[in-house]
Design an enzyme around this catalytic site. Structure first.
Site, PDB file in Angstrom:
ATOM      1  CD  GLU D 210      22.684  18.333 -33.906  1.00 16.06           C
ATOM      2  OE1 GLU D 210      21.551  17.871 -33.699  1.00 16.06           O
ATOM      3  OE2 GLU D 210      23.575  18.365 -33.044  1.00 16.06           O
ATOM      4  CG  HIS D 248      23.733  17.696 -29.618  1.00 15.19           C
ATOM      5  ND1 HIS D 248      23.349  17.167 -30.814  1.00 15.19           N
ATOM      6  CD2 HIS D 248      23.075  17.004 -28.680  1.00 15.19           C
ATOM      7  CE1 HIS D 248      22.490  16.195 -30.603  1.00 15.19           C
ATOM      8  NE2 HIS D 248      22.299  16.082 -29.306  1.00 15.19           N
TER       9      HIS D 248
END
Lengths: 377, 289, 377, 289
Positions: D210, D248
């Site tokens: 990611e 995150h």
């Protein structure tokens, strides 16, 4: 440097460790006032740098303030292991359900601070270590990480089955470890760590020894020094920058370096004499240190001869020689002086001594033999 | 040959402009040690005695002079920082003369130095000397003679005494090492004994211990198990009263483990010839060689 | 969590870092009073969580207290990068001889906090990093030992040739590092660190970002949160335990897991749509979270369709289904809802949804395609 | 064969009596994982569900049950301590599911775990599963099938999505590993890729990355230099606006280094087949196998 119990208690308290209330008194009247304020039963404890205070009669329970005053008046001025009691701690008498030991020292082997706990608290821990070593649990703490929570709890669970008590004890261990580094201790112990009948975990008595090398950066700790609780000659030596320990023999020793000083004392004994002291004038000597050293040694009436053993490295022989000459001008020596001097600036030193009427030897055995002989006559 | 220092030693002096540092730097240069640089923060660029380049940081000094060893004379309050800096700069050998360093400082300095693979000698030690090759520290050069006896000691002046006995009686030294009397030190007896055992230029070793701790007992075990060369030993402090502190922080007797009697017994049992007094070193060496 | 400059200054001050005097004002009158107290020239600075305040007119010099009030009245209420200024800092205008940058962040690569310094302070440090990377010095700090004195001094000597200034800067770095751990920061920077004409080293402006995961154990830091300085929808989402970021598209997204949420947004774009938001309902979902999520998404008038994408792991499908049902009972949805739901308790979830008149898909691509299509009509 | 966990894995559960811990312990046992012990301080001696012995400390549990791996479900405030304790007790594998652990805690936990030679997976990760052998963590067992594809991912549910695609289309997995999305984690892509490359039971690897950080770029470099097995990659966050935080902590874009576009380019350049969407995994795998 040794701290008194009341000073150690203050440090623990500042680091979040629960200690019973209480205060220090220098007179029976002060003791009475404190007991009054505390209410109920109190304990009056001699504040001296010596173990076995209880056996010596330095710890007494009092039901009433006037009884506390009476105990204080007996304990103040009492001599315990050669030390005069100048202060007493007056604290509430705590009911005790169980007693443990918690201590931290730096271990030479692991080169780490070691946390030691035992469920056999309240008594001489060295005796426990000798008699029932399995009742002492040790943990070398990695100072890069500090005492980790699971480590403290793991040790605390060896002391208490009750989780809440174990957590309290673990928190106390963590705070004791923090205090250990914060004040620059070489020993910090709580003995006993008690559980009260209602389940609280308390530090009932505490002992902290400070690493002398830390005092420079902890002026607030250095200010706690109680010179009235130490032998005057040792106070004098420390203030002069000397390391001095009084012994029982008749040969006064003045040496540079601790190892050589010990070897010199050993040699005095080897040749049948007895050293009167350990005295290390240290590395970077100057004449004044030698003057102070001679003043301290000659103050001991048992000294029958004085032995100088100087092996110059950092210490310069001429400094020592000048010091001897200055000292003997300031106060005449009543006992013979044997000087062994070699190493750095030996030639200058011998010249200075010779001009002042002293002779200097270069051989250690010969010097010690002469000093022992002179002390015996 | 020798141990830890030799003709390849390119020495840096931390605290070169201080009172002790400048005095001993001159002594080391006079002895023949290759002093290649000095460090004093703020004095970078001003050569010491006009000849030794001085830098602000150890890293700068290493980059410019390829120094591979350092000796530390800075005051006690700055000594831990000096050791960290030396280790950080990749020094292989760090000799710390400074005395009075808090023991708790050393609990952190030691793992740091170890992680970086450096050898620390000291603190609170006289340093080491490989006679005619390199002198690092404060051991008087004139008492040493080149030869084949290794000396390792926790003491300072007592070492000089014994080295003096050796030199005066024809026993030169491969290397003399003062490991320091503090409770926590970087290099212990075993490290030195093992180096002397491996050194082809060393025939015998003199170990000088004192009361306190159990380093001597561990050294004895090592000698018994791992050494083929003869070892002569001395323990200072036979007359020290138990439990009294004797100047060295290292000399606190804990239980019976640290007494001179116990250490001498451990030495004897391990086959180490034990001196009763410093002057015994010569006859005992003659016996064993 | 971002702190305002005045809050960051307070933290630095508490950690022994010299910052200029000054105080925060919410009205022009308060600004005037502060300027009066300070005397002399002052600077009035907008307190918003945005860079480039100076360029936006949010930082002004004032020679007199009434001028400070005038500036404050212009700056308060001003909008900078979409954020309304609610507070100004009034501080003495400091004369500056040189400007440097000092910052600490945690570096993913070395897995350590990294201290970065530059002699090119006072400007956008990211621009410096891009244009002249050689003017930025970095040091990865070993947290087992902390920032060691020689390391701080070594970096400080890159900024200042003067030893006294370098020592001051090194002390500031050590204190900044201590503050970094003490408050649980993920970023702490001083920009500029200035030297005044008389040689003092001062932190003139400071920025601290707190790791949200630290707030639980630092209630005093958590209390510094200024919700008036944040977008209301994000405040609402955080209070509901959701992670939400507002975007510009028309497909409202409600997903469990940050990775899947991003992949869902990407897929919306892949099929020609535009996501209206990032929204992660997190792991341990409960129906209320889903209700809150729908409330936040539907508050955005640009949303034309809502897409649920749930892959149940810890998240239980029945919780999500119940949440959808409860929400639509509490407030009717004006836009179509496309639900993709699979994984843990999928069967129960489908049953709950079906009974309430919703249908659920199991294929992600199909669901995204449908949502994009519905939003387009 | 498999990676990190297999039939020999004897699992301890830290926080076994908590809400998440108890739920997932039952799931793991139902899946067939050998859960040999649990730890909850103060609950030692009270077996979990009547069958799994519970201890007060990890050290006790290891001594009694020879557990060789642990999974941590304790709250974030206690998680660092749980990892220290596991490493101290000699655990070879530590899987930390807990999310919300302060990054600064991890700056100290990571070197501690590393010094003790343990492998830490996570924190803030779904754990790992070697289908039919051992499931450690929270990855739903029913979406996995045994097979020869290795999966490694920074994400949780996105992993399930892709594993689901694999299983539904006949590609079973050797091991699926969720390494966690936090900025500081114990095991990174390279550790997993290198284990899969060495695992004879793995034929191909799927990497799910990611935005944020440069782990994917480093993984790409490793694939190019050190891997012979085919690798398929995905990057989540193509539509994430630069500089915004996306749930995150790991997803903060720093400069251009962390964008999806850059990571996808790095993958492609290293010979990794890049998916445009999760469903692409199956055709790309067919192409490469």
């Amino acid at each position: 440097m040794n701290l008194h119990e009341y000073q150690a208690r203050d440090i623990l308290k500042r680091h979040g460790i629960p200690v019973p209330d209480g205060d220090v008194a220098q007179t029976p009247a002060e003791a009475q006032t404190i007991a009054q304020r505390l209410g109920g039963k109190v304990v009056v404890k001699a504040q001296v740098h010596a173990g076995g205070r209880g056996k010596a009669g330095g710890v007494k329970l009092a039901a009433q303030p006037d009884e506390a005053a009476a105990h204080a008046s007996r304990i103040l001025g009492m001599t315990i292991k050669g030390l005069t009691v100048q202060k007493v701690l007056v604290a509430p008498a705590t009911d005790i359900a169980s007693e443990s030991y918690v201590g931290i020292i730096v271990d030479r082997g692991s080169q780490r601070p070691v946390l030691m706990v035992s469920d056999a608290g309240g008594i001489d821990i060295e005796e426990v270590a000798r008699a029932t070593p399995e009742r002492i649990y040790r943990l070398a703490i990695d100072p890069r990480y500090g005492l980790l929570p699971h480590q403290g709890l793991g040790l605390a669970l060896r002391l208490y089955r009750d989780l809440a008590q174990a957590r309290s004890a673990a928190a106390i261990m963590a705070n004791l470890y923090a205090a250990f580094y914060a004040v620059g201790a070489s020993l910090a112990e709580i003995n006993p760590l008690v559980v009260t009948p209602d389940g609280r975990v308390l530090a009932l008595d505490a002992k902290i020894v400070i690493d002398d090398n830390e005092l420079g950066r902890h002026p607030e700790i250095a200010a706690l020094r109680d010179t009235s609780a130490e032998a005057p000659s040792e106070v004098q030596a420390r203030e002069a920058g000397l390391t001095f320990v009084k012994l029982d023999g008749s040969v006064g020793c003045c040496v540079n370096g601790a190892g050589l000083a010990m070897a010199t004392m050993d040699l005095v004994k080897y040749y049948g004499g007895a050293p009167a002291n350990f005295l290390d004038i240290g590395g970077s000597s100057n004449p004044q240190k030698v003057v102070d050293a001679l003043r301290i040694i000659t103050a001991d009436p048992h000294v029958k001869a004085i032995l100088f053993n100087i092996f110059g490295g950092i210490t310069r022989g001429d400094d020592v020689a000048n010091g001897i000459v200055q000292a003997t001008r300031q106060f005449p020596l009543a006992v013979p002086l044997v000087i062994r001097l070699t190493g750095t600036n030996e030639a200058e030193a011998v010249k200075i001594l010779t001009q002042a009427g002293f002779s200097a030897l270069t051989d250690m055995d010969e010097a010690v033999r002469q000093a022992v002989a002179r002390a015996a006559t | 040959m020798s141990v830890f220092v030799d003709l390849e030693t390119r020495l840096l002096v931390q605290g070169i402009t201080g009172r002790d540092g400048s005095f001993h730097t001159r002594q080391m240069i006079a002895y023949g040690t290759k002093v290649v640089a000095g460090v004093t923060p703020g004095k970078g660029g001003q050569p010491f005695d006009g000849v030794v380049p001085v830098f602000d940081t150890v890293a700068d000094a290493v980059r410019e002079t390829r120094a591979n060893a350092t000796v530390i004379y800075v005051p006690a309050a700055l000594a831990a920082s000096a050791m960290y800096e030396a280790a950080d700069a990749g020094m292989g050998l760090i000799v710390c003369i400074t005395e009075g360093i808090p023991v708790l400082d050393m609990t952190k300095v030691l793992p740091y130095v170890h992680e970086r693979g450096a050898r620390l000698i000291g603190p609170n030690c006289p340093g080491l000397i490989s006679p005619t090759q390199s002198k690092v520290g404060i051991i008087p050069g004139n008492i040493c003679k080149p030869g084949r006896v290794g000396v390792v000691s926790r003491s300072g002046t007592l070492t000089y005494e014994i080295v003096h006995q050796l030199s005066s009686n024809g026993f030169g030294q491969s290397t003399c090492i003062g490991i320091g009397g503090d409770p926590l030190i970087g290099t212990n007896f075993i490290h030195c004994l093992s180096a002397f055992q491996a050194d082809p230029a060393t025939d015998a070793v003199v170990v000088i211990g004192e009361i306190g701790g159990t380093d001597e007992q561990q050294a004895a075990e090592f000698v018994q198990q791992g050494m083929t060369k003869p070892v002569i030993g001395f323990i200072a402090g036979q007359t020290a009263p138990p439990g009294r502190r004797m100047g060295h922080a290292g000399a606190i007797i804990s239980g019976s483990a640290g007494t001179a009697a116990e250490k001498m017994a451990a030495f004897a049992q391990a086959g180490i010839s034990v001196m009763k007094r410093p002057a015994d070193v010569v006859p005992l060496l003659r016996e064993r060689l």
